[in-house]
Design a protein around this motif. Structure first.
Motif, mmCIF file in Angstrom:
data_model
loop_
_atom_site.group_PDB
_atom_site.id
_atom_site.type_symbol
_atom_site.label_atom_id
_atom_site.label_comp_id
_atom_site.label_asym_id
_atom_site.label_seq_id
_atom_site.Cartn_x
_atom_site.Cartn_y
_atom_site.Cartn_z
ATOM 1 N N GLU A 2 0.832 -1.203 0.000
ATOM 2 C CA GLU A 2 0.000 0.000 0.000
ATOM 3 C C GLU A 2 0.869 1.257 0.000
ATOM 4 O OE1 GLU A 2 -4.268 -0.708 1.852
ATOM 5 O OE2 GLU A 2 -2.769 -0.384 3.412
ATOM 6 N N CYS A 3 0.223 2.373 -0.318
ATOM 7 C CA CYS A 3 0.787 3.714 -0.145
ATOM 8 C C CYS A 3 2.222 3.851 -0.656
ATOM 9 C CB CYS A 3 0.730 4.119 1.328
ATOM 10 S SG CYS A 3 -0.919 4.009 2.036
ATOM 11 N N PRO A 4 2.477 3.506 -1.932
ATOM 12 C CA PRO A 4 3.840 3.628 -2.444
ATOM 13 C C PRO A 4 4.250 5.085 -2.621
ATOM 14 C CG PRO A 4 2.343 3.114 -4.230
ATOM 15 C CD PRO A 4 1.527 3.049 -2.962
ATOM 16 N N ASP A 5 5.552 5.293 -2.566
ATOM 17 C CA ASP A 5 6.134 6.622 -2.744
ATOM 18 C C ASP A 5 7.529 6.415 -3.325
ATOM 19 O OD1 ASP A 5 6.705 9.327 -2.633
ATOM 20 O OD2 ASP A 5 6.346 9.535 -0.481
ATOM 21 N N PHE A 6 7.989 7.379 -4.090
ATOM 22 C CA PHE A 6 9.343 7.314 -4.635
ATOM 23 C C PHE A 6 9.912 8.720 -4.646
ATOM 24 C CE2 PHE A 6 12.370 7.724 -8.133
ATOM 25 C CZ PHE A 6 13.260 6.692 -7.836
ATOM 26 N N PHE A 7 11.162 8.858 -4.175
ATOM 27 C CA PHE A 7 11.795 10.174 -4.198
ATOM 28 C C PHE A 7 13.307 10.012 -4.197
ATOM 29 C CE2 PHE A 7 10.657 9.079 0.165
ATOM 30 C CZ PHE A 7 11.827 9.268 0.879
ATOM 31 N N ARG A 8 13.964 11.057 -4.663
ATOM 32 C CA ARG A 8 15.427 11.133 -4.663
ATOM 33 C C ARG A 8 15.849 12.126 -3.599
ATOM 34 N NH1 ARG A 8 13.735 10.670 -10.032
ATOM 35 N NH2 ARG A 8 14.651 8.869 -11.133
ATOM 36 N N LEU A 9 16.813 11.731 -2.792
ATOM 37 C CA LEU A 9 17.212 12.572 -1.667
ATOM 38 C C LEU A 9 18.652 12.278 -1.291
ATOM 39 C CD1 LEU A 9 16.242 14.613 0.537
ATOM 40 C CD2 LEU A 9 15.613 12.620 1.930
ATOM 41 N N ASP A 10 19.461 13.330 -1.193
ATOM 42 C CA ASP A 10 20.855 13.206 -0.748
ATOM 43 C C ASP A 10 21.620 12.153 -1.547
ATOM 44 O OD1 ASP A 10 20.395 15.144 1.239
ATOM 45 O OD2 ASP A 10 19.673 13.622 2.635
ATOM 46 N N GLY A 11 21.354 12.116 -2.853
ATOM 47 C CA GLY A 11 22.059 11.197 -3.732
ATOM 48 C C GLY A 11 21.528 9.785 -3.755
ATOM 49 N N ARG A 33 21.302 9.217 5.338
ATOM 50 C CA ARG A 33 22.667 9.161 5.856
ATOM 51 C C ARG A 33 23.019 7.714 6.157
ATOM 52 N NH1 ARG A 33 20.779 13.255 10.193
ATOM 53 N NH2 ARG A 33 20.754 15.241 9.064
ATOM 54 N N ASN A 34 24.219 7.327 5.777
ATOM 55 C CA ASN A 34 24.717 5.994 6.123
ATOM 56 C C ASN A 34 23.747 4.881 5.697
ATOM 57 O OD1 ASN A 34 26.932 7.278 7.488
ATOM 58 N ND2 ASN A 34 25.581 7.589 9.254
ATOM 59 N N GLY A 35 23.117 5.076 4.548
ATOM 60 C CA GLY A 35 22.267 4.035 4.014
ATOM 61 C C GLY A 35 20.908 3.907 4.648
ATOM 62 N N ARG A 36 20.470 4.912 5.408
ATOM 63 C CA ARG A 36 19.129 4.858 5.990
ATOM 64 C C ARG A 36 18.506 6.251 6.014
ATOM 65 N NH1 ARG A 36 18.471 1.946 10.317
ATOM 66 N NH2 ARG A 36 16.532 2.998 10.878
ATOM 67 N N VAL A 37 17.190 6.286 6.141
ATOM 68 C CA VAL A 37 16.447 7.548 6.188
ATOM 69 C C VAL A 37 16.388 8.035 7.624
ATOM 70 C CG1 VAL A 37 14.213 8.645 5.825
ATOM 71 C CG2 VAL A 37 15.078 6.997 4.143
ATOM 72 N N TYR A 38 16.854 9.258 7.847
ATOM 73 C CA TYR A 38 16.749 9.925 9.147
ATOM 74 C C TYR A 38 15.528 10.842 9.139
ATOM 75 C CZ TYR A 38 21.365 8.521 10.933
ATOM 76 O OH TYR A 38 22.434 7.810 11.412
ATOM 77 N N GLN A 39 14.846 10.937 10.283
ATOM 78 C CA GLN A 39 13.647 11.762 10.410
ATOM 79 C C GLN A 39 13.814 12.720 11.583
ATOM 80 O OE1 GLN A 39 9.990 9.139 10.223
ATOM 81 N NE2 GLN A 39 11.565 7.559 10.384
ATOM 82 N N LEU A 76 15.576 9.306 18.113
ATOM 83 C CA LEU A 76 16.850 8.916 18.702
ATOM 84 C C LEU A 76 18.001 9.260 17.761
ATOM 85 C CD1 LEU A 76 15.734 5.376 19.931
ATOM 86 C CD2 LEU A 76 15.600 7.550 21.173
ATOM 87 N N ASN A 77 19.067 9.796 18.336
ATOM 88 C CA ASN A 77 20.288 10.104 17.579
ATOM 89 C C ASN A 77 20.003 10.943 16.333
ATOM 90 O OD1 ASN A 77 21.686 8.634 19.471
ATOM 91 N ND2 ASN A 77 21.948 6.822 18.170
ATOM 92 N N GLY A 78 19.252 12.024 16.512
ATOM 93 C CA GLY A 78 18.961 12.915 15.396
ATOM 94 C C GLY A 78 18.065 12.305 14.341
ATOM 95 N N GLY A 79 17.233 11.343 14.734
ATOM 96 C CA GLY A 79 16.285 10.740 13.794
ATOM 97 C C GLY A 79 16.743 9.446 13.181
ATOM 98 N N GLU A 80 17.815 8.854 13.709
ATOM 99 C CA GLU A 80 18.270 7.557 13.208
ATOM 100 C C GLU A 80 17.209 6.486 13.442
ATOM 101 O OE1 GLU A 80 21.901 4.325 13.963
ATOM 102 O OE2 GLU A 80 21.823 6.200 15.115
ATOM 103 N N ALA A 81 16.482 6.586 14.543
ATOM 104 C CA ALA A 81 15.396 5.655 14.861
ATOM 105 C C ALA A 81 14.262 6.439 15.505
ATOM 106 C CB ALA A 81 15.880 4.553 15.796
#
Length: 475
Positions: free
Chosen positions: A222-231, A330-336, A432-437
């Motif tokens: 459900e609810c697919p999304d696609f975007f380009r961000l930070d390379g 960052r580092n292969g994951r999405v930060y929030q 946590l940790n600036g949005g890492e989790a």
């Protein structure tokens, strides 16, 4: 606007006018419905300087039903205008619900793309392979508030032959190559996938590719999304039918993303699926790019088909949206991270150096920021019986009676150096940790106490003012 739409909107207004904003559990800085039921955020966009937040809205009952699109507008994520419903079920191709979708500005016109739900009546329908229509529809507006003629773009007969009736939730964007759309789908062999379409005029659409994982990962995306961000290229979706694996995928349905390497409409590989949020209540997120170039995410702070209780139903409303979050890769994951505008809600600040246990004055709505060692255990207790703990590389969010059926969520995190918590009347979001989790959940606290236990930490808690929401016609 046809007569049926006018009558439905008038009925909504009469019902909303009888609902008091000062009920127990009503949030101070989260968006919630005036009355009835809210779920998926829809049509997120910035149009002519204002952010528009549409949402799935069932105004006449505190459970999902004949869904409309509710509508909030804001310039600063603090002061909001609540508008009449933007879309109602008023055509044959959406007669059983205006389901989820997205928004796109093009040449000064705001287009809404959504799924029109139709359920047939009678025997012999399983509503998976037969008895249902999921139509892709477009509506448009020149002022961002009043939406005119609807156009049927795609129906079930236009989708690939190997998919079921479940094809929904269009996310549309445009770039130098033209218009693009992703749709979530359930195949006949019960495998979830994303359908990718392209268009030169935002009206006529052609299937360009399909995307799925090498091994089946749930029966519906459900609810697919696609975007380009930070390379990076991010494919976001909410898979249904994924089994829990230790601390992963513990909710009934999940929401997360894969990093996509390659071409959306060609050869590609997907990274491992990562969850956006490890709390009890987070689903169906949607993102958009604002006029400053920020990628902003908002999710539904709820969970479909769960056994959790929502005590606010006593007051004839239920569910809410998360606070807006700015994304980075960052580092292969999405930060929030919470959008910076929310800092303007801060009022009284209380700071403590924690070496043992420290208590803060009680308050019903607050933001807390803790700087900690990265290695020593940390425990934060709030709301009577809720607590967040980190020790030995594992995070734990534990709820007692305040969880109304929610008990424990956890995830590994190697070090913990920073915690940011937003606590509202009936919800909490932990970054946590600036949005890492992130952990997001509804909860129903017995009191407003807050205590921190740590060997060494610096903690600041701000009380938060309520955001302002006005309805059309109010000055």
């Amino acid at each position: 606007m046809n007569v049926r739409t006018k009558n439905l909107i008038c009925a909504c207004r009469r019902l909303e006018e009888t609902t008091s904003p000062a009920q127990k559990w009503r949030p101070q800085f989260h968006l919630s419905p005036p009355t009835g039921w809210m779920n998926d955020p829809n049509g997120l966009c910035q149009f002519r300087g204002s952010h528009h937040i549409f949402f799935q809205y069932s105004p006449f009952d505190v459970q999902t039903g004949l869904n409309y699109w509710g509508h909030f507008e804001t310039a600063d994520f603090v002061h909001y205008q609540y508008h009449q419903p933007a879309l109602c079920s008023d055509e044959q191709f959406d007669c059983h619900g205006v389901y989820s979708g997205s928004a796109l500005e093009n040449d000064g016109v705001l287009y809404l793309f959504y799924t029109g739900n139709v359920k047939k009546t009678g025997d012999g329908y399983d509503y998976v392979n037969n008895g249902r229509e999921h139509n892709t529809i477009r509506a448009c507006s020149r002022d961002g508030v009043n939406f005119g003629e609807k156009t049927l773009l795609l129906s079930n007969s236009d989708y690939p032959g190997n998919v079921t009736c479940h094809v929904r939730d269009p996310k549309v964007w445009k770039d130098a190559a033209g218009g693009h759309m992703v749709l979530g789908a359930r195949r006949r062999d019960d495998v979830g996938e994303v359908l990718v379409y392209r268009s030169g005029d935002l009206l006529h659409w052609t299937l360009a590719s399909t995307i799925t994982t090498p091994e089946p990962f749930g029966f519906m995306w459900e609810c697919p999304d696609f975007f380009r961000l930070d390379g990076a290229q991010v494919l976001s979706f909410s898979p249904q039918g994924v089994e829990a694996q230790d601390w992963k995928y513990e909710n009934i349905y999940q929401s997360g993303y894969c990093l996509l390497d390659g071409a959306l409409e060609g050869d590609y590989t997907l990274s491992e699926f990562q969850e956006y949020d490890h709390g009890f209540d987070f689903y169906a997120p949607q993102t958009y790019e604002d006029e400053s170039g920020r990628r902003i995410l908002i999710g539904w702070m709820g969970m479909p088909d769960s056994d959790y209780a929502y005590p606010e139903k006593e007051y004839q409303w239920t569910q809410m949206l998360t606070i807006p979050r700015e994304l980075h890769v960052r580092n292969g994951r999405v930060y929030q991270q919470p959008v910076a505008e929310l800092r303007t809600l801060r009022r009284t600040a209380a700071h403590q150096t924690v070496a043992g246990t420290a208590a803060f004055p009680a308050a019903p709505a607050w933001e807390l920021e803790v700087q900690c060692s990265g290695a020593a255990p940390l425990e934060i207790r709030f709301g009577g019986d809720a607590r967040f703990r980190w020790a030995d590389g594992m995070c734990r969010l534990e709820l007692g009676k305040s969880g109304c059926g929610r008990t424990l969520r956890r995830m590994p995190l190697e070090t913990l150096e920073q915690v940011q918590i937003f606590r509202d009347a009936s919800s909490v979001e932990i970054f946590l940790n600036g949005g890492e989790a992130v952990f997001s959940t509804r909860f129903y606290p017995a009191d407003d106490r807050l205590e921190i236990t740590a060997a060494q930490a610096e903690a600041t808690r701000w009380t938060l003012a309520a955001m302002e929401i006005r309805k059309d016609g109010e000055s």
